[in-house]
Write a protein that holds these residues in place. Structure first.
Motif, PDB file in Angstrom:
ATOM      1  N   PHE A  67       7.553 -17.887  10.716  1.00  0.00           N
ATOM      2  CA  PHE A  67       8.370 -16.683  10.895  1.00  0.00           C
ATOM      3  C   PHE A  67       7.778 -15.513  10.099  1.00  0.00           C
ATOM      4  CE2 PHE A  67      11.768 -13.960   9.210  1.00  0.00           C
ATOM      5  CZ  PHE A  67      12.355 -13.511  10.386  1.00  0.00           C
ATOM      6  N   GLY A  68       7.469 -15.755   8.824  1.00  0.00           N
ATOM      7  CA  GLY A  68       6.897 -14.711   7.986  1.00  0.00           C
ATOM      8  C   GLY A  68       5.493 -14.330   8.417  1.00  0.00           C
ATOM      9  N   GLY A  69       4.702 -15.322   8.835  1.00  0.00           N
ATOM     10  CA  GLY A  69       3.356 -15.030   9.311  1.00  0.00           C
ATOM     11  C   GLY A  69       3.374 -14.115  10.520  1.00  0.00           C
ATOM     12  N   SER A 118      -8.296   0.378   5.738  1.00  0.00           N
ATOM     13  CA  SER A 118      -8.668  -0.947   5.259  1.00  0.00           C
ATOM     14  C   SER A 118      -7.775  -2.003   5.899  1.00  0.00           C
ATOM     15  CB  SER A 118      -8.526  -1.019   3.737  1.00  0.00           C
ATOM     16  OG  SER A 118      -8.566  -2.358   3.309  1.00  0.00           O
ATOM     17  N   THR A 119      -8.377  -2.908   6.651  1.00  0.00           N
ATOM     18  CA  THR A 119      -7.594  -4.018   7.212  1.00  0.00           C
ATOM     19  C   THR A 119      -7.086  -4.930   6.102  1.00  0.00           C
ATOM     20  OG1 THR A 119      -9.631  -5.303   7.523  1.00  0.00           O
ATOM     21  CG2 THR A 119      -8.868  -3.990   9.385  1.00  0.00           C
ATOM     22  N   THR A 120      -7.835  -5.008   5.006  1.00  0.00           N
ATOM     23  CA  THR A 120      -7.419  -5.817   3.859  1.00  0.00           C
ATOM     24  C   THR A 120      -6.150  -5.250   3.242  1.00  0.00           C
ATOM     25  OG1 THR A 120      -9.739  -6.263   3.414  1.00  0.00           O
ATOM     26  CG2 THR A 120      -8.182  -6.803   1.675  1.00  0.00           C
ATOM     27  N   HIS A 121      -6.153  -3.942   2.974  1.00  0.00           N
ATOM     28  CA  HIS A 121      -4.972  -3.306   2.400  1.00  0.00           C
ATOM     29  C   HIS A 121      -3.770  -3.488   3.307  1.00  0.00           C
ATOM     30  CE1 HIS A 121      -7.549  -0.216  -0.080  1.00  0.00           C
ATOM     31  NE2 HIS A 121      -7.975  -1.460  -0.189  1.00  0.00           N
ATOM     32  N   THR A 122      -4.008  -3.341   4.601  1.00  0.00           N
ATOM     33  CA  THR A 122      -2.915  -3.399   5.569  1.00  0.00           C
ATOM     34  C   THR A 122      -2.217  -4.751   5.572  1.00  0.00           C
ATOM     35  OG1 THR A 122      -4.067  -1.787   6.973  1.00  0.00           O
ATOM     36  CG2 THR A 122      -2.336  -3.102   8.010  1.00  0.00           C
ATOM     37  N   ILE A 123      -2.990  -5.834   5.684  1.00  0.00           N
ATOM     38  CA  ILE A 123      -2.363  -7.149   5.772  1.00  0.00           C
ATOM     39  C   ILE A 123      -1.795  -7.591   4.431  1.00  0.00           C
ATOM     40  CG2 ILE A 123      -4.408  -8.545   5.304  1.00  0.00           C
ATOM     41  CD1 ILE A 123      -1.627  -9.246   7.930  1.00  0.00           C
ATOM     42  N   THR A 124      -2.408  -7.151   3.324  1.00  0.00           N
ATOM     43  CA  THR A 124      -1.855  -7.476   2.008  1.00  0.00           C
ATOM     44  C   THR A 124      -0.489  -6.827   1.833  1.00  0.00           C
ATOM     45  OG1 THR A 124      -4.081  -7.599   1.073  1.00  0.00           O
ATOM     46  CG2 THR A 124      -2.271  -7.414  -0.477  1.00  0.00           C
ATOM     47  N   GLY A 125      -0.383  -5.566   2.246  1.00  0.00           N
ATOM     48  CA  GLY A 125       0.922  -4.895   2.187  1.00  0.00           C
ATOM     49  C   GLY A 125       1.954  -5.594   3.051  1.00  0.00           C
ATOM     50  N   ALA A 126       1.521  -6.034   4.251  1.00  0.00           N
ATOM     51  CA  ALA A 126       2.449  -6.710   5.165  1.00  0.00           C
ATOM     52  C   ALA A 126       2.920  -8.048   4.591  1.00  0.00           C
ATOM     53  CB  ALA A 126       1.777  -6.922   6.520  1.00  0.00           C
ATOM     54  N   ILE A 127       2.004  -8.825   4.015  1.00  0.00           N
ATOM     55  CA  ILE A 127       2.385 -10.110   3.419  1.00  0.00           C
ATOM     56  C   ILE A 127       3.343  -9.884   2.253  1.00  0.00           C
ATOM     57  CG2 ILE A 127       1.510 -12.095   2.105  1.00  0.00           C
ATOM     58  CD1 ILE A 127      -1.052 -11.915   3.811  1.00  0.00           C
ATOM     59  N   THR A 128       3.069  -8.856   1.450  1.00  0.00           N
ATOM     60  CA  THR A 128       3.961  -8.530   0.333  1.00  0.00           C
ATOM     61  C   THR A 128       5.338  -8.138   0.844  1.00  0.00           C
ATOM     62  OG1 THR A 128       2.056  -7.759  -0.950  1.00  0.00           O
ATOM     63  CG2 THR A 128       4.225  -7.071  -1.709  1.00  0.00           C
ATOM     64  N   GLY A 129       5.395  -7.398   1.959  1.00  0.00           N
ATOM     65  CA  GLY A 129       6.678  -7.002   2.542  1.00  0.00           C
ATOM     66  C   GLY A 129       7.501  -8.196   2.995  1.00  0.00           C
ATOM     67  N   VAL A 130       6.835  -9.199   3.578  1.00  0.00           N
ATOM     68  CA  VAL A 130       7.544 -10.417   3.992  1.00  0.00           C
ATOM     69  C   VAL A 130       8.121 -11.127   2.780  1.00  0.00           C
ATOM     70  CG1 VAL A 130       7.242 -12.721   4.983  1.00  0.00           C
ATOM     71  CG2 VAL A 130       6.201 -10.741   6.097  1.00  0.00           C
TER      72      VAL A 130
END
Length: 340
Positions: free
Chosen positions: A262-264, A286-298
């Protein structure tokens, strides 16, 4: 000199390959950590969509790299090579340390550092695309975080009465699509940066290829990205992704916060939307910044303590240092190459 320029194109494709395995974690960390796909299957899945992406979207980001950051009049083979070396060395250092830094910002910093070493700060096209690029160092992870947080909260409320096992099974299937969407976003934004560098090099050195037996290498304009450049960059990044970057996968998929399907799904969907929007407007994020922010949001949507803020802090420091570090390395490289 012609051979030297062709060798630099190969170095650019090597950077794309390193970008693929360095940033493979962006595409696969979530789907691997939730155990929806095995690591081997995940990298193949991501690599396929990384490659497909270059044919699906336009080349706005590539044009930004070619014209929006550095004055093409001062660009030459040494500037391009120095910029690539700066980006590659920083990528390898951070890969070894397991830090998910931005290959995009490493390339931008390296390119800028080499240009400044040659002609001073007037070599930079300012503000050009520099303001939006620097602004999105903050905005891209923030967009990813807010979108992921909002999506997680909204879906949690909608599915509050659903059985956990059914939710888990459904999102295991949906994560195939969200991972594919994120890999498309990764391919369309990251592969294009090297396309812009290669085209910039060939336009800057166009006189050397005026009578070259391969007409495709004689480019006179930055406004058109040749098909062979698109294919070569897409293939190099896809091959790099297949090789994997397991040190960074561990940091992204396990150490920031624990993820379930669900979180993924929420993290990948939020990241993909952010990348699609930025690519549409030609902003090299940065794709790295983007997905790190998204994982942190979850993680933050569950509870603030679910995020390992110490790990996130190390990552942020690496983000802050990326452009200056690559800038400095490329600056020194140019001085050495110029002296030889």
């Amino acid at each position: 000199m012609t051979t030297f320029i062709l060798a630099i194109i190969v170095v650019a494709l090597v950077f794309d390959f390193i970008n693929g395995f360095h940033d493979a974690a962006n595409s696969i960390a979530t789907v691997v950590s939730t155990r929806v796909l095995s690591p081997g299957a995940a990298v193949l899945w991501a690599a396929a969509f990384n490659f497909i992406a270059v044919f699906v979207f336009g080349t706005a980001v590539a044009k930004t790299m070619g014209t929006g950051l550095v004055d093409i009049a001062i660009v030459d083979a040494n500037v391009i090579l120095s910029g690539l070396i700066g980006a590659i060395l920083w990528d390898l250092i951070t890969w070894w340390l397991g830090l998910p830094t931005s290959s995009s910002h490493a390339l931008i910093g390296g390119y800028g550092g080499a240009a400044v070493a040659k002609a001073g700060f007037t070599a930079l096209v300012f503000p050009g695309k520099w303001l939006s690029t620097l602004l999105f160092i903050v905005l891209a992870p923030l967009m990813g975080l807010i979108l992921a947080l909002g999506l997680t909260v909204a879906l949690s409320w909608i599915l509050r009465r659903a059985r956990p096992r059914k939710v888990d099974g459904t999102f295991r299937i949906l994560q195939f699509f969200s991972a594919a969407a994120y890999s498309l976003g990764h391919g369309t934004n990251d592969a294009q940066k090297t396309m812009g560098i290669i085209v910039g090099l060939l336009v800057a050195e166009q006189a050397r290829f005026a009578s070259f037996p391969v007409p495709a290498l004689h480019l006179t304009t930055l406004n058109q990205i040749p098909f062979w450049v698109v294919v070569a960059c897409g293939a190099a990044m896809g091959l790099g992704t297949v090789s994997g970057g397991w040190r960074i996968v561990r940091t992204m998929g396990q150490r920031i916060t624990r993820l379930k399907p669900f979180g993924g799904f929420c993290a990948e969907t939020a990241g993909a939307i952010t990348l699609f929007v930025s690519s549409h407007f030609g902003i090299p994020v940065s794709t790295t910044h983007t997905i790190t922010g998204a994982i942190t949001g979850v993680g933050a949507a569950q509870r603030l303590s679910a995020v390992r803020w110490g790990v996130a802090g190390r990552i942020v420091w690496a983000w802050v240092l990326t452009i200056p570090a690559a800038f400095f390395i490329a600056f020194i490289c140019y001085l050495i190459l110029h002296a030889i």
